[in-house]
Design an enzyme around this catalytic site. Structure first.
Site, PDB file in Angstrom:
ATOM      1  CD  GLU A 165      -1.499  -0.184   3.272  1.00 34.19           C
ATOM      2  OE1 GLU A 165      -2.680   1.205   4.054  1.00 34.19           O
ATOM      3  OE2 GLU A 165      -1.557  -0.591   4.481  1.00 34.19           O
ATOM      4  CB  SER A 216      -9.694   3.877   8.813  1.00 40.18           C
ATOM      5  OG  SER A 216     -10.297   2.652   7.052  1.00 40.18           O
ATOM      6  CB  SER A 219       0.793   5.501   7.433  1.00 42.15           C
ATOM      7  OG  SER A 219       0.227   4.104   8.193  1.00 42.15           O
ATOM      8  NE  ARG A 231       2.381   2.870   9.297  1.00 41.36           N
ATOM      9  CZ  ARG A 231       2.033   2.673  10.305  1.00 41.36           C
ATOM     10  NH1 ARG A 231       3.470   2.193  10.930  1.00 41.36           N
ATOM     11  NH2 ARG A 231       1.323   2.687  10.455  1.00 41.36           N
TER      12      ARG A 231
HETATM   13  N1  LIG Z   1     -18.340   8.104   2.446  1.00 36.92           N
HETATM   14  C1  LIG Z   1     -16.906   8.027   3.704  1.00 36.92           C
HETATM   15  N2  LIG Z   1     -18.200   6.432   4.060  1.00 36.92           N
HETATM   16  C2  LIG Z   1     -17.039   6.589   4.896  1.00 36.92           C
HETATM   17  N3  LIG Z   1     -16.215   7.208   5.627  1.00 36.92           N
HETATM   18  C3  LIG Z   1     -15.514   8.096   4.892  1.00 36.92           C
HETATM   19  C4  LIG Z   1     -16.684   9.000   3.087  1.00 36.92           C
HETATM   20  N4  LIG Z   1     -15.763   9.792   3.249  1.00 36.92           N
HETATM   21  C5  LIG Z   1     -14.780  10.534   4.047  1.00 36.92           C
HETATM   22  N5  LIG Z   1     -14.309   9.146   4.885  1.00 36.92           N
HETATM   23  C6  LIG Z   1     -13.299   9.117   6.246  1.00 36.92           C
HETATM   24  O1  LIG Z   1     -12.327   8.893   5.815  1.00 36.92           O
HETATM   25  C7  LIG Z   1     -11.850   7.759   6.486  1.00 36.92           C
HETATM   26  C8  LIG Z   1     -11.281   6.616   5.601  1.00 36.92           C
HETATM   27  O2  LIG Z   1     -10.295   6.649   4.634  1.00 36.92           O
HETATM   28  P1  LIG Z   1      -9.253   6.202   3.675  1.00 36.92           P
HETATM   29  O3  LIG Z   1     -10.317   5.153   2.621  1.00 36.92           O
HETATM   30  O4  LIG Z   1      -8.315   7.008   3.015  1.00 36.92           O
HETATM   31  O5  LIG Z   1      -8.777   5.149   4.734  1.00 36.92           O
HETATM   32  P2  LIG Z   1      -8.711   3.326   4.623  1.00 36.92           P
HETATM   33  O6  LIG Z   1      -7.674   3.176   2.733  1.00 36.92           O
HETATM   34  O7  LIG Z   1     -10.327   2.490   4.427  1.00 36.92           O
HETATM   35  O8  LIG Z   1      -8.532   3.023   5.675  1.00 36.92           O
HETATM   36  P3  LIG Z   1      -6.860   2.653   6.622  1.00 36.92           P
HETATM   37  O9  LIG Z   1      -5.986   2.943   4.937  1.00 36.92           O
HETATM   38  O10 LIG Z   1      -6.732   2.480   7.726  1.00 36.92           O
HETATM   39  O11 LIG Z   1      -7.227   0.510   5.662  1.00 36.92           O
HETATM   40  C9  LIG Z   1     -12.736   7.482   7.094  1.00 36.92           C
HETATM   41  O12 LIG Z   1     -12.249   7.225   7.749  1.00 36.92           O
HETATM   42  C10 LIG Z   1     -13.660   8.562   7.463  1.00 36.92           C
HETATM   43  O13 LIG Z   1     -13.018   9.634   8.489  1.00 36.92           O
HETATM   44  C1  LIG Z   2      -3.305  -0.927   9.349  1.00 36.29           C
HETATM   45  C2  LIG Z   2      -2.830   0.287   8.079  1.00 36.29           C
HETATM   46  C3  LIG Z   2      -1.398   0.868   7.768  1.00 36.29           C
HETATM   47  C4  LIG Z   2      -4.151   0.225   6.545  1.00 36.29           C
HETATM   48  O1  LIG Z   2      -3.784   1.158   5.750  1.00 36.29           O
HETATM   49  C5  LIG Z   2      -3.196   2.140   8.245  1.00 36.29           C
HETATM   50  O2  LIG Z   2      -4.697   1.705   9.051  1.00 36.29           O
HETATM   51  C6  LIG Z   2      -2.743   2.176   9.623  1.00 36.29           C
HETATM   52  O3  LIG Z   2      -2.068   2.816   9.448  1.00 36.29           O
HETATM   53  N1  LIG Z   2      -2.552   2.647  10.997  1.00 36.29           N
HETATM   54  C7  LIG Z   2      -2.423   2.918  11.836  1.00 36.29           C
HETATM   55  C8  LIG Z   2      -1.358   1.461  13.146  1.00 36.29           C
HETATM   56  C9  LIG Z   2      -0.166   2.284  14.215  1.00 36.29           C
HETATM   57  O4  LIG Z   2      -0.657   2.174  15.314  1.00 36.29           O
HETATM   58  O5  LIG Z   2       0.816   3.023  13.560  1.00 36.29           O
END
Ligand SMILES: Nc1ncnc2c1ncn2[C@@H]1O[C@H](COP(=O)(O)OP(=O)(O)OP(=O)(O)O)[C@@H](O)[C@H]1O
Ligand SMILES: CC(C)(CO)[C@@H](O)C(=O)NCCC(=O)O
Length: 400
Positions: A165, A216, A219, A231
């Site tokens: 990623e 969510s 990073s 990272r």
């Molecule tokens: N339509 C939506 N539905 C849900 N969350 C949204 C929406 N639009 C923006 N967000 C925000 O974006 C965040 C998710 O962002 P992003 O898609 O960049 O991360 P992700 O790839 O799902 O998470 P991670 O990388 O941690 O696995 C949600 O936690 C919320 O705060």
């Molecule tokens: C687990 C990932 C890398 C998934 O994208 C992301 O949600 C993240 O960086 N979370 C924080 C984890 C930490 O506490 O470092």
């Protein structure tokens, strides 16, 4: 923050010779890469949202069009004619990039998202559109590329070519910034709210920069070159935390609703400020009176007003705003410390937490500027949550 992730987190990633060679070759060996059958997708399957980037070729020749199988044509039509897919899929039309080169072809990049929890419905839809009859591979990244790999194979006969990623994120940024002259921007005059406005930033010499990906979770990467990054750290208090807490506190159901509530709220009804404690600024250490001293703690103080009375005066909007401010300030503070530690002065904030969220962007811009005495700069990118999907689309050459 992950308590004992330091070893892993501080590992500098310098691409090995083989990998560097591979990425260079992907770009130069156009003839070979032509073999990759259409359709070309890149997917970033995150903890909350799945991002899908689709390349629509615009240089299709008459011969190609005539020999194109119907399923492929229908998929292209379906994706490009609609802006909503089912109940929860959306195409971000304002982000569409026209006339971009990809693996020797020219075309349009389309940006689509849907909640990851809808993956079952997405696979069913893909199957109903005939994807299962195409023997093809989709480039995928994010945790879901691993989690859902078997479902893709079983449900839609699709193989996933998996990419890291963060590798994907960085190559996606590089590509989009090259092909979209207005990609990077900053908030000018961040310390004066009335004058604060969006301005274009020339990011053609990007390195080094600190990358703060607010999904969510969060990073934070120090990026020194196209294939050289580490990272630095992360925090679990991210966009997912904002949405989760906001739903619990206000009863709202969507991110858009949470942001709308926050826009109409006042966090000072909920937070305790430095002036609530000092009666003004704490001058000796440069803490202004209007700085939040303690998040959410105004509602449980026993002063002129008892805490129950104070709580009853707090609106849903105030709670949403206080949640947004708390999460944003915490991310800004960690990002600033990382930038200091890494001796980097440009901090690029991305991730879907910043979607339709100018409040957080302005706060981050303010925090970087104010606490660094103007030496650090917060930067933002228009395609905020899509770089991982773009990066993995670029990386796959059809031979994995
Ligand atoms: N339509 C939506 N539905 C849900 N969350 C949204 C929406 N639009 C923006 N967000 C925000 O974006 C965040 C998710 O962002 P992003 O898609 O960049 O991360 P992700 O790839 O799902 O998470 P991670 O990388 O941690 O696995 C949600 O936690 C919320 O705060
Ligand atoms: C687990 C990932 C890398 C998934 O994208 C992301 O949600 C993240 O960086 N979370 C924080 C984890 C930490 O506490 O470092």
């Amino acid at each position: 923050m992950a308590p004992c992730a330091s070893n892993q987190n501080s590992k500098r990633h310098v691409s090995g010779e083989k990998e560097t060679e591979r990425s260079v070759c992907q770009w130069s060996r156009k003839r070979r890469s032509h073999r990759r059958p259409m359709p070309w997708f890149g997917m970033d399957i995150g903890g909350t949202l799945c991002k899908l980037v689709y390349f629509e070729p615009k240089d299709i020749t008459r011969d190609e069009l005539d020999s194109e199988i119907e399923i492929l044509r229908n998929i292209r039509k379906y994706l490009t004619k609609h802006s909503a897919y089912g109940k929860t899929g959306h195409r971000d039309m304002h982000l569409q990039l026209d006339n971009v080169p990809l693996r020797g072809r020219r075309g349009t990049l389309h940006f689509i998202r849907f909640p990851t929890c809808e993956m079952g419905n997405f696979l069913a839809l893909a199957k109903s559109k005939g994807m299962a009859t195409l023997v093809t591979t989709v480039s995928a990244t994010g945790g879901g590329a691993y989690k859902f790999e078997n479902d893709f194979r079983k449900e839609v006969n699709l193989k996933l070519a998996k990419f890291d990623e963060f590798d994907s994120l960085i190559s996606g940024i590089q590509y989009i910034d090259t092909h979209n002259p207005n990609e990077c921007y900053y908030w000018a005059n961040p310390t004066e709210m009335e004058k604060c406005s969006k301005s274009s930033y020339d990011f053609s010499n990007p390195y080094p920069f600190l990358l703060v990906n607010i999904g969510s979770g969060v990073s934070i990467l120090a990026v020194y070159g196209p294939n050289n990054y580490k990272r630095v750290t992360g925090t679990s208090i991210g966009g997912g935390t904002f949405l989760g807490l906001c739903c619990l506190l206000t009863g709202c159901n969507t991110f858009e609703e949470a942001i709308e509530l926050a826009a109409g709220g006042d966090n000072t009804n909920v937070d305790k400020l430095v002036r609530d404690i000092y009666g003004g600024d704490y001058e000796r250490f440069g803490l202004p009176g209007d700085l939040v001293a303690s998040s959410f703690s105004a509602v449980c103080s026993f002063g002129q007003m008892n805490s129950r009375e104070k709580r009853s005066k707090v609106s849903r909007e105030d709670l949403a705003r206080a949640t947004l401010v708390t999460i944003t300030n915490n991310i800004g503070s960690i990002a600033r410390m990382c930038a200091l530690q890494e001796h980097i002065d440009r901090v690029v904030f991305i991730g879907n937490f910043l979607r339709v969220n100018p409040i957080s962007m302005k706060m981050l811009a303010y925090a970087m500027d104010y606490w660094s005495n103007g030496t650090m700069k917060a930067l933002f990118l228009e395609h905020e949550g899509y770089f991982g999907a773009v990066g993995c689309l670029l990386r796959f050459n059809g031979h994995d």
